[in-house]
Scaffold this active site. Structure first.
Site, PDB file in Angstrom:
ATOM      1  N   LYS A  10       0.844  -1.209   0.000  1.00  0.00           N
ATOM      2  CA  LYS A  10       0.000   0.000   0.000  1.00  0.00           C
ATOM      3  C   LYS A  10       0.875   1.252   0.000  1.00  0.00           C
ATOM      4  O   LYS A  10       1.969   1.235  -0.568  1.00  0.00           O
ATOM      5  CB  LYS A  10      -0.975  -0.027   1.182  1.00  0.00           C
ATOM      6  CG  LYS A  10      -1.765  -1.340   1.234  1.00  0.00           C
ATOM      7  CD  LYS A  10      -2.904  -1.333   2.211  1.00  0.00           C
ATOM      8  CE  LYS A  10      -3.576  -2.702   2.216  1.00  0.00           C
ATOM      9  NZ  LYS A  10      -4.769  -2.773   3.050  1.00  0.00           N
ATOM     10  N   HIS A  95      -8.846  -3.319  -5.833  1.00  0.00           N
ATOM     11  CA  HIS A  95      -8.723  -3.401  -4.380  1.00  0.00           C
ATOM     12  C   HIS A  95      -9.815  -2.551  -3.737  1.00  0.00           C
ATOM     13  O   HIS A  95     -10.179  -1.495  -4.253  1.00  0.00           O
ATOM     14  CB  HIS A  95      -7.329  -2.907  -3.949  1.00  0.00           C
ATOM     15  CG  HIS A  95      -7.061  -3.199  -2.500  1.00  0.00           C
ATOM     16  ND1 HIS A  95      -7.571  -2.418  -1.494  1.00  0.00           N
ATOM     17  CD2 HIS A  95      -6.378  -4.201  -1.904  1.00  0.00           C
ATOM     18  CE1 HIS A  95      -7.202  -2.937  -0.324  1.00  0.00           C
ATOM     19  NE2 HIS A  95      -6.471  -4.011  -0.553  1.00  0.00           N
ATOM     20  N   GLY A 171      -7.326  -4.764   7.380  1.00  0.00           N
ATOM     21  CA  GLY A 171      -6.718  -3.821   8.306  1.00  0.00           C
ATOM     22  C   GLY A 171      -7.423  -3.713   9.648  1.00  0.00           C
ATOM     23  O   GLY A 171      -7.144  -2.815  10.438  1.00  0.00           O
TER      24      GLY A 171
END
Ligand code: PGA
Length: 247
Positions: A10, A95, A171
């Site tokens: 990322k 994504h 996350g």
């Protein structure tokens, strides 16, 4: 079936940190076994890292995004041809962060998949439902729409990879259970069979969403889980190396 451990860095790691992590992984590549290892660093590092990895077969690079047009007046964007010229093998598409924050749609995802395949790059097609969609029992319907849209223009299954990433698991530290993962992966496999027939059994389906050194082995042991797309845990070499060895 291929086993793939992919790290999605990322927008993390400055140049020195990213280089150190890449070096740490290449140093350990003899321990990768049959696992295909892929990392997706920020695009600004791809050129240098690709040159660094030339002739090094244990570790491959992915871009995190691509533009759907071949070239032109699209300030800030990168084309599939540019990635191909650098020898980049994979590219993430769709994504959930790109769908959520950058207006990625099923339509642009499909275009990106097609342009990548035309350039010989394997798209890692990310799909997954939001938490409210799972609570409303719509997760299969949502994933079906995303998968079918993304593969609509694909004629041969051999170069595509799917990553199932429930958005509520990304996350958050809240991983899907092995049952939830296997159930959705089997469902995706069935969608691929409907489109590609037997070839569908060659398409790796990766799990993503708080995959880490502790839970990877259990997830990867599921029949239709062929590896992981790993965010946070791919930023620490020891954790990612453990994940790579979890097959
Ligand atoms: P995470 O991210 O492993 O940090 O949950 C996964 C991803 O977004 O690809």
């Amino acid at each position: 079936m291929r086993n793939i451990a992919a790290g999605n860095w990322k927008m993390n790691l400055n140049h020195a940190e990213a280089s150190a992590l890449l070096d740490e992984l290449t140093k350990n590549s003899a321990t990768f076994g049959n696992t295909e290892v892929v990392v997706a660093p920020p695009a600004i590092y791809l050129s240098e890292f690709s040159a660094k990895l030339k002739g090094h077969h244990g570790l491959k690079l992915a871009a995190q995004n691509v533009h759907q047009k071949p070239s032109g007046a699209y300030t800030g964007e990168i084309s599939a041809g540019m990635l191909a010229a650098l020898g980049i093998s994979f590219c993430l598409v769709g994504h959930s962060e790109r769908r959520q924050f950058f207006g990625e749609t099923d339509e642009s995802v499909a275009q990106k998949v097609n342009v990548l395949l035309e350039n010989g790059i394997s798209p890692i097609i990310c799909v997954g439902e939001m938490l409210d969609e799972r609570y409303a029992d719509r997760h299969f319907e949502v994933v079906k729409t995303q998968v079918n849209a993304a593969i609509a223009g694909v004629t041969a299954a051999e170069k595509i990879i799917i990553a199932y990433e429930p958005v509520w698991a990304i996350g958050t530290g809240q991983t899907a259970t092995t049952e939830q993962a296997q159930e959705m992966h089997a469902f995706i496999r069935q969608l691929l069979v409907e489109k590609f027939g037997n070839q569908a059994n060659e398409v790796p389906i990766l799990y993503g969403g708080s995959c880490n050194a502790q839970n990877a082995a259990e997830l990867f042991a599921q029949q239709d889980v062929n590896g992981g797309l790993v965010g946070g845990a791919s930023l620490k070499a020891p954790d990612f190396l453990t994940i790579i060895k979890s097959f």
